[in-house]
Design a protein around this motif. Structure first.
Motif, PDB file in Angstrom:
ATOM      1  N   LEU A   5       0.693  -1.095  -0.102  1.00  0.00           N
ATOM      2  CA  LEU A   5      -0.311  -0.109   0.002  1.00  0.00           C
ATOM      3  C   LEU A   5       0.581   1.745   0.165  1.00  0.00           C
ATOM      4  O   LEU A   5       0.384   2.023  -0.290  1.00  0.00           O
ATOM      5  N   ARG A   6       1.424   1.225   0.381  1.00  0.00           N
ATOM      6  CA  ARG A   6       2.873   2.630   0.563  1.00  0.00           C
ATOM      7  C   ARG A   6       3.155   3.110  -0.657  1.00  0.00           C
ATOM      8  O   ARG A   6       3.609   4.402  -1.297  1.00  0.00           O
ATOM      9  N   GLY A   8       1.340   3.475  -2.930  1.00  0.00           N
ATOM     10  CA  GLY A   8       0.509   3.957  -3.084  1.00  0.00           C
ATOM     11  C   GLY A   8       0.128   5.429  -3.168  1.00  0.00           C
ATOM     12  O   GLY A   8      -0.887   6.401  -2.840  1.00  0.00           O
ATOM     13  N   ALA A   9       0.834   6.069  -1.493  1.00  0.00           N
ATOM     14  CA  ALA A   9       0.857   7.378  -0.472  1.00  0.00           C
ATOM     15  C   ALA A   9       0.965   7.874  -1.621  1.00  0.00           C
ATOM     16  O   ALA A   9       0.602   8.784  -0.927  1.00  0.00           O
ATOM     17  N   GLY A  10       1.195   8.175  -2.485  1.00  0.00           N
ATOM     18  CA  GLY A  10       2.153   9.673  -2.724  1.00  0.00           C
ATOM     19  C   GLY A  10       3.495   9.709  -2.428  1.00  0.00           C
ATOM     20  O   GLY A  10       3.465  11.361  -2.637  1.00  0.00           O
ATOM     21  N   GLY A  11       3.780   8.827  -1.488  1.00  0.00           N
ATOM     22  CA  GLY A  11       5.123   9.757  -0.804  1.00  0.00           C
ATOM     23  C   GLY A  11       6.493   9.129  -1.824  1.00  0.00           C
ATOM     24  O   GLY A  11       6.553   9.456  -2.997  1.00  0.00           O
ATOM     25  N   GLU A  12       7.489   9.254  -0.933  1.00  0.00           N
ATOM     26  CA  GLU A  12       8.924   8.734  -1.060  1.00  0.00           C
ATOM     27  C   GLU A  12       8.931   7.225  -2.390  1.00  0.00           C
ATOM     28  O   GLU A  12       9.539   7.031  -3.043  1.00  0.00           O
ATOM     29  N   GLU A  13       7.998   6.086  -1.588  1.00  0.00           N
ATOM     30  CA  GLU A  13       7.644   5.101  -2.190  1.00  0.00           C
ATOM     31  C   GLU A  13       7.306   5.179  -3.689  1.00  0.00           C
ATOM     32  O   GLU A  13       7.776   3.835  -4.649  1.00  0.00           O
ATOM     33  N   THR A  14       6.184   5.814  -3.593  1.00  0.00           N
ATOM     34  CA  THR A  14       5.372   6.352  -5.098  1.00  0.00           C
ATOM     35  C   THR A  14       6.774   6.631  -6.002  1.00  0.00           C
ATOM     36  O   THR A  14       6.473   6.016  -6.776  1.00  0.00           O
ATOM     37  N   ALA A  15       7.260   8.108  -5.448  1.00  0.00           N
ATOM     38  CA  ALA A  15       8.035   8.382  -6.242  1.00  0.00           C
ATOM     39  C   ALA A  15       9.529   7.149  -6.932  1.00  0.00           C
ATOM     40  O   ALA A  15       9.502   7.507  -8.316  1.00  0.00           O
ATOM     41  N   ASP A 125      -0.505   6.907 -14.150  1.00  0.00           N
ATOM     42  CA  ASP A 125      -1.195   7.935 -12.974  1.00  0.00           C
ATOM     43  C   ASP A 125      -1.075   6.083 -12.419  1.00  0.00           C
ATOM     44  O   ASP A 125      -0.742   5.221 -12.977  1.00  0.00           O
ATOM     45  N   THR A 126      -0.323   5.418 -10.923  1.00  0.00           N
ATOM     46  CA  THR A 126      -0.357   5.051 -10.311  1.00  0.00           C
ATOM     47  C   THR A 126      -1.461   5.132  -8.847  1.00  0.00           C
ATOM     48  O   THR A 126      -1.371   5.628  -8.428  1.00  0.00           O
ATOM     49  N   LYS A 127      -1.930   3.922  -8.791  1.00  0.00           N
ATOM     50  CA  LYS A 127      -2.623   3.531  -7.413  1.00  0.00           C
ATOM     51  C   LYS A 127      -2.578   2.493  -7.024  1.00  0.00           C
ATOM     52  O   LYS A 127      -2.119   1.399  -8.002  1.00  0.00           O
ATOM     53  N   VAL A 128      -2.257   2.144  -5.420  1.00  0.00           N
ATOM     54  CA  VAL A 128      -2.055   1.098  -5.020  1.00  0.00           C
ATOM     55  C   VAL A 128      -3.712   0.254  -3.987  1.00  0.00           C
ATOM     56  O   VAL A 128      -4.499   1.421  -3.619  1.00  0.00           O
ATOM     57  N   VAL A 129      -3.741  -0.492  -5.218  1.00  0.00           N
ATOM     58  CA  VAL A 129      -5.278  -1.762  -4.183  1.00  0.00           C
ATOM     59  C   VAL A 129      -5.112  -2.662  -2.811  1.00  0.00           C
ATOM     60  O   VAL A 129      -4.210  -3.284  -3.505  1.00  0.00           O
TER      61      VAL A 129
ATOM     62  N   ARG B 215      -3.708  13.420  -3.217  1.00  0.00           N
ATOM     63  CA  ARG B 215      -2.666  12.354  -2.631  1.00  0.00           C
ATOM     64  C   ARG B 215      -1.149  13.113  -1.572  1.00  0.00           C
ATOM     65  O   ARG B 215      -0.685  14.099  -2.835  1.00  0.00           O
ATOM     66  N   ASN B 329       6.692  11.096   3.164  1.00  0.00           N
ATOM     67  CA  ASN B 329       5.420  11.703   3.396  1.00  0.00           C
ATOM     68  C   ASN B 329       4.178  10.323   3.408  1.00  0.00           C
ATOM     69  O   ASN B 329       2.883  10.493   2.903  1.00  0.00           O
ATOM     70  N   CYS B 334      -2.754   5.666   0.689  1.00  0.00           N
ATOM     71  CA  CYS B 334      -3.127   4.786   0.024  1.00  0.00           C
ATOM     72  C   CYS B 334      -4.038   3.818   0.136  1.00  0.00           C
ATOM     73  O   CYS B 334      -5.161   3.216  -0.555  1.00  0.00           O
ATOM     74  N   ARG B 338      -8.042   2.745  -0.781  1.00  0.00           N
ATOM     75  CA  ARG B 338      -8.303   1.724  -0.412  1.00  0.00           C
ATOM     76  C   ARG B 338      -7.262   0.201  -1.967  1.00  0.00           C
ATOM     77  O   ARG B 338      -7.333   0.081  -2.090  1.00  0.00           O
TER      78      ARG B 338
END
Lengths: 338, 338
Positions: A5-6, A8-15, A125-129, B215, B329, B334, B338
């Motif tokens: 899930l992290r 998709g959080a929009g922070g460093e892991e997403t980046a 775009d990237t989302k995590v579910v 996000r 962040n 996320c 969901r």
């Protein structure tokens, strides 16, 4: 590493994920700017716009993967309107548990397919579910076609020849056998067809309508075109191109290639006198070598015959074809797509 | 009625669903043609293209729903580039078990939001996957901006004022309390902001950069802008607009409004001497009534200070702000989605 899930959080892991996988494989001048939206160069012609989501399972299959599919699907939808595909967006919904190695393989496959098709992936775009390692991809695409191009589902004309650009049912049969864990030599036909279509248009063939024969198969596509244009489409069963492998599987499983989905095949309606010319251009392309003239457009409308019902095409030859064309098209394709 | 796999099969049930729900609510001249791709009118200006997927849960929440969100998100991404949003695609991944009444409510909400924003939904796609009544939406959008418009994440300039268009954290807090089944008066701030942005641009304010604060929250957005422009963003904690309700909740749950997502708030960087003018225009708009000047852009780069690390903004005031801006962040956003 598995997607969590992290990511998709929009922070460093997403980046980091975007940097390491998406930006790495898709990199180009427009995408690299990483704005909220892509700034496109001027486009000459009539803009054409479409979008499609891809949910196929398994993610990898003989002849392709969900990434290749997601580029081909949108590229082909644009090509069906006579457009030159130019720019794609790529949006990912990642389920937790997805291996990043699998994701990267998919993304690399998208990049390679985009390069073959000559399109640029300009935004994403990237989302995590929460889930079980699955992956959904949406691509939207913009292309341009010349002013005055009238290619349209509404533009079939009595007398038009119906050309099929290749054998029917290959993608459908491949995914199905993968899901059934059957060993076969089947391969998905998944392919970007835009250059092949362009070759026909560049030769000056006055193409009236094009549809890629995806979900629902030829029966659905023929129905939709006949309805939109207010005409009939008569298909000749013995002229429908179907590989021996798909025929064999269909016999065993009771499938009907008329309602099986394809991801690299099109129906093209062209004036009868230009059919042979179009056919020979198609057959010169690796994705069109099995192209065949399989029917023609005639006057009439089934809506009038069967009021209150969803319109259906007819078939002139073969009781089986006629019967199948008149049956509901509901088949396993949606399950195939998970 | 509940969505079943047959609704994604591409046959009559798919057509019926499209006819009854999507075509019914979205109807317009372009979409009604139901081609493989939409043929758009000529567009004057520089084309801007983006896409976003929406996976929020619950589907309905105080102040909005996934449908409203999906239109606002893409409209706002276009507006952040200084573009007038024009056309959207809407692609749906429906989980089995989804009530068609819920789907129709979502689609009606999208139609209403599109009307407010002045955009036309011109193409779409529907897939069905096995699941538990969930729903994912992807929207892609095209807009145009004037030739010469330089609004960009790379365009922050030392001396710029940083304006926030409203209170922080409302969407995030609303979704979180819904998921925790807490009763509050919180409402998502989900809103299409394009007309408000346009009013600022129409007044001739030389806006340098805009970002919607979604996000990752303000901290992420400020980091990204500072990094892209090679500058610092100094925010003043006491000037950050946060509602009493969000402040209260944050105190209880240990949240930080700097990293909470919003769906109707933007950061705008404008030359200092134009800040008051921009502010008064924003405050006249219902979505900008709480707008505030909350900081400024200064020279410098944190990348240089902290080599090898992901760049972070600083904050001049408030140990808490500085500390939080320097933290990762990664937050619950996320999971919220969901």
């Amino acid at each position: 590493m598995k997607i969590a899930l992290r990511h998709g959080a929009g922070g460093e892991e997403t980046a980091q994920l975007i940097h390491d996988i998406f930006a790495f494989h898709f990199q180009n001048e427009i995408l690299n700017r990483m704005e909220d939206a892509a700034v496109l160069p001027e486009m000459k012609g009539v803009p054409i716009f479409t979008s499609d989501s891809f949910v196929v399972e398994p993610l990898f299959f003989p002849g392709g993967d969900i990434g290749k599919l997601s580029v081909c699907g949108t590229v082909n939808d644009l090509a069906c309107m006579g457009a030159k595909p130019l720019y794609l967006t790529a949006s990912f919904i990642l389920e937790t548990g997805l291996e990043t190695e699998a994701l990267e393989k998919v993304v690399a496959s998208m990049a390679a397919t985009a390069e073959e098709a000559g399109v640029t992936i300009v935004a994403g775009d990237t989302k995590v579910v929460e889930g079980n390692g699955g992956l959904y991809i949406n691509t939207a695409g913009i292309g341009v076609r010349p002013v005055g191009c009238g290619i349209s589902a509404e533009n079939l004309q009595a007398g038009d020849a119906i050309i099929l650009t290749g054998t029917l049912g290959d993608h459908h049969a491949t995914i199905l056998t993968q899901r059934l864990e059957m060993e076969t030599a089947l391969q998905s036909d998944c392919a970007p067809l835009n250059h092949m279509v362009q070759a026909v248009l560049d030769a000056g063939v006055a193409v009236h309508a094009i549809r890629d024969i995806t979900r629902g198969g030829l029966a659905t596509v023929a129905n939709e075109l006949a309805e939109a244009s207010g005409c009939r489409i008569n298909l000749e069963e013995e002229k429908l191109p179907v590989s021996e492998a798909v025929k064999g599987l269909s016999g065993i499983l009771g499938l009907d290639s008329l309602t099986m989905g394809n991801e690299g095949k099109m129906l093209m309606a062209v004036p009868e006198q230009e059919a042979e010319k179009a056919l020979s251009i198609l057959q010169k392309n690796k994705y069109g070598k099995d192209a065949a003239i399989a029917g023609k457009v005639t006057e009439g409308s089934l809506s009038a015959d069967r009021p209150g019902q969803f319109p259906q095409s007819t078939a002139t030859a073969g009781g089986r074809v006629a019967e199948n064309l008149l049956k509901k098209n509901m088949r396993i394709y949606c399950q195939l797509r998970r």
